[in-house]
Structures are given as C-alpha cells and as structure tokens.
Design an enzyme around this catalytic site. Structure first.
Site, mmCIF file in Angstrom:
data_model
loop_
_atom_site.group_PDB
_atom_site.id
_atom_site.type_symbol
_atom_site.label_atom_id
_atom_site.label_comp_id
_atom_site.label_asym_id
_atom_site.label_seq_id
_atom_site.Cartn_x
_atom_site.Cartn_y
_atom_site.Cartn_z
ATOM 1 C CG ASN A 50 -3.472 -3.877 -9.264
ATOM 2 O OD1 ASN A 50 -4.452 -3.693 -8.544
ATOM 3 N ND2 ASN A 50 -2.269 -4.094 -8.771
ATOM 4 C CB ALA A 60 4.971 -10.669 1.302
ATOM 5 C CG ASN A 109 0.995 2.403 -2.777
ATOM 6 O OD1 ASN A 109 1.002 1.418 -3.501
ATOM 7 N ND2 ASN A 109 1.806 2.516 -1.745
ATOM 8 C CD GLU A 127 -1.682 -0.015 4.517
ATOM 9 O OE1 GLU A 127 -0.716 0.302 5.224
ATOM 10 O OE2 GLU A 127 -1.588 -0.741 3.508
ATOM 11 C CE LYS A 137 4.888 0.505 -1.986
ATOM 12 N NZ LYS A 137 5.268 -0.504 -0.986
ATOM 13 N N GLY A 180 5.538 -6.279 14.377
ATOM 14 C CA GLY A 180 4.433 -6.628 13.488
ATOM 15 C C GLY A 180 4.630 -7.998 12.882
#
EC number: 1.1.1.169
Length: 298
Positions: free
Chosen positions: A197, A124, A183, A258, A179, A7
């Site tokens: 957020n 990132a 999310n 996602e 996590k 990836g």
C-alpha cells in the site's frame, strides 16, 4: 441473544469470537469439515502475541432461529446466501461486505427481513478453519438500510469487548461510500502493480494514477468533501504502508477478487448516470485479466 454468523472467513471468525463473549453465536459455514472443527474446538484468536479461545456452535444451514444474522461472505458468494435467506422467517440481517456491489442487489431484494449494512475496519487474517489473527484494531460501523429500525441492533450491541467496538451511523450511504472510495483507490492499483500500500504514496507515478482514480470515483459517488476524502485515502495508505491489500493477496493466491464489489459498483453507477469512467474501466479490465491468469505474478 442468538446471533448467526454466515461465513467462516477472517471477518466471520473475528466477529464470531468477540460476539460469542456476550451472545449465543453459531457460525454458518459452507463446508461440513469447518463446521465440525468449530463445534469441537471453538474459535482461537491471536492478538498481540497471545492466544485466546471462545466456545462457539457451528452449522452448514441457515435458519430463522436467530435474533440477528451477520453476513460476512464476499460479494461474489452472496447469491447463494440470498436464496437461503429468502426461505427463512423474518429476522434482522446485517451485511458486512467490502465495496458496494451488494447494494444494487439489496435494493431489488423484496423480503420481509429488517436489513442493515456495515463496514469492518479491523485487520484480520484467517489462520485455519478455527483460528484468526487479529492484526489491526478498528471498529464495526453499521447503519439501517431503507426503513429498518436501528433500535433493534442497538439493543443487541449494547455490550461489546473494548477491542471490538460497534458503532451506529445514521447515514448508510455516507458510511459505505467513505470506505468504498478508499478501497477503490488502493486495492485495484496495488493488485495491478503488485506493490504494498505505501508504494502508492512514495512513487510519484503511482500517486498520480491514484489521484485520477479518486477524482473519477468522487464524481460518480457525488462526495461532498473531496479534500477530506483524499486526505483519508492518503492516511489509510500511510497507516497500512507495509500491508498487502486484500485484492493483491487474492490475485497472488489465485482467488477471485472483489473487483465487482468495488469497481463494478462504480462502473454501474457511472453507466446509470451517463458518466465516463475510463480509469476505472481500465482497472476493472486489468484485474479481471489477472484473475484469468492466476499462475502469473509480475
């Protein structure tokens, strides 16, 4: 050690840059153009106003000539990767995906590979096919899945850059659900409401809805310490208050989100346990509707 990064997105380029400082790294990309660019230019990393560069190999095919393969593609891109991995010899594979949708796949994936799972706590942003902006320092945390031997990766990861720490955790389920709960509370709501957020904390109606989602997800995941988990959700919201979640960025950019990896996993678990999940069902349906109407930004 020879490491393959599957990836060439933001996480893939970030991992490739830092791991190439200590290992022989090859990035496996889907597009030949990106592989050629990485092969000739290396990878550029931007951090704190400075630019850094590392040499790196690249290819478009996966082989077993690696001590470790790190899979960084998004969950909805995993099926093609699985089929490629089934055709190579036994090796060590670390999956770094958002959410937990891939866990159902891994449980049914009967191969001879040693499987590991992990999370990425860095920020990132990919700037180009060969460049990544390291926007937030964090860590990679990983754990052995099922009966994989942790010592294999501990040996590989004994030398790391101080800005790219890699930590072993003993309990993969606790690691990933820790996590996932964050999310699940932040990403779908910010994508649906089209807000940063921090607004989930400062707008009472948003905060109340986030708490309902949190309580529903906790019941499904059977979290041990709900109070601590809720504090963590709010802390992450506050620490990233000016950020747009990855799901919001995907919706605005007209890309597949996602939602399946994050909300879809929870809904499947709820179904298996015979639990209602009305708020998560609403969020899932809303996000999938936004995916079908990517030209609309509300």
């Amino acid at each position: 050690m020879k490491i393959g990064i599957i990836g060439g997105g933001s996480v893939g380029l970030l991992c490739a840059y830092y791991l190439s400082l200590y290992h022989d790294v090859t990035v496996v990309t889907r597009r030949q153009e990106q592989a050629a660019a990485i092969q000739s230019e290396g990878i550029r990393l931007y951090k704190g106003g400075e630019e850094f560069r590392a040499d790196c190999s690249a290819d478009t095919s996966i082989n077993s000539d690696f001590d470790l393969l790190v899979v960084t593609v998004k969950q909805h891109q995993l099926q093609s990767v699985f089929s490629s991995l089934e055709r190579i010899g036994k090796t060590n594979i670390l999956f770094l995906q958002n959410g937990m949708g891939h866990i159902h796949d891994l449980k049914d994936w009967h191969v001879g590979h040693s499987i590991y799972v992990g999370i990425v706590e860095h920020g990132a942003v990919r700037k180009s096919d060969t460049a990544v902006d390291h926007t937030g320092l964090g860590a990679i945390k990983w754990s052995a899945f099922d009966d994989a031997e942790p010592d294999r990766l501990n040996i590989l990861f004994q030398h790391n850059h101080s800005d790219f720490p890699i930590y072993y955790e003993t309990d993969w389920y606790r690691l990933l659900t820790g996590k996932l709960i964050v999310n699940a509370c932040i990403n779908p709501l910010t994508a649906l409401l089209q807000v940063k957020n921090g607004e989930l904390l400062t707008t009472p109606a948003y905060l109340a809805f986030m708490k309902l989602v949190f309580q529903e997800a906790c019941r499904i995941l059977k979290l041990e310490n709900e109070e601590k988990a809720w504090e963590r959700v709010q802390a992450v919201c506050g620490q990233t208050k000016e950020n747009r979640s990855s799901m919001l960025v995907d919706v605005i950019g007209g890309r597949q989100t996602e939602a399946d990896a994050i909300i879809g996993y929870l809904l499947k678990e709820a179904s298996l346990q015979g639990l209602d999940a009305v708020h998560l069902e609403f969020l899932y349906g809303s996000i999938k509707a936004l995916e079908r109407n990517t030209n609309k930004v509300f």
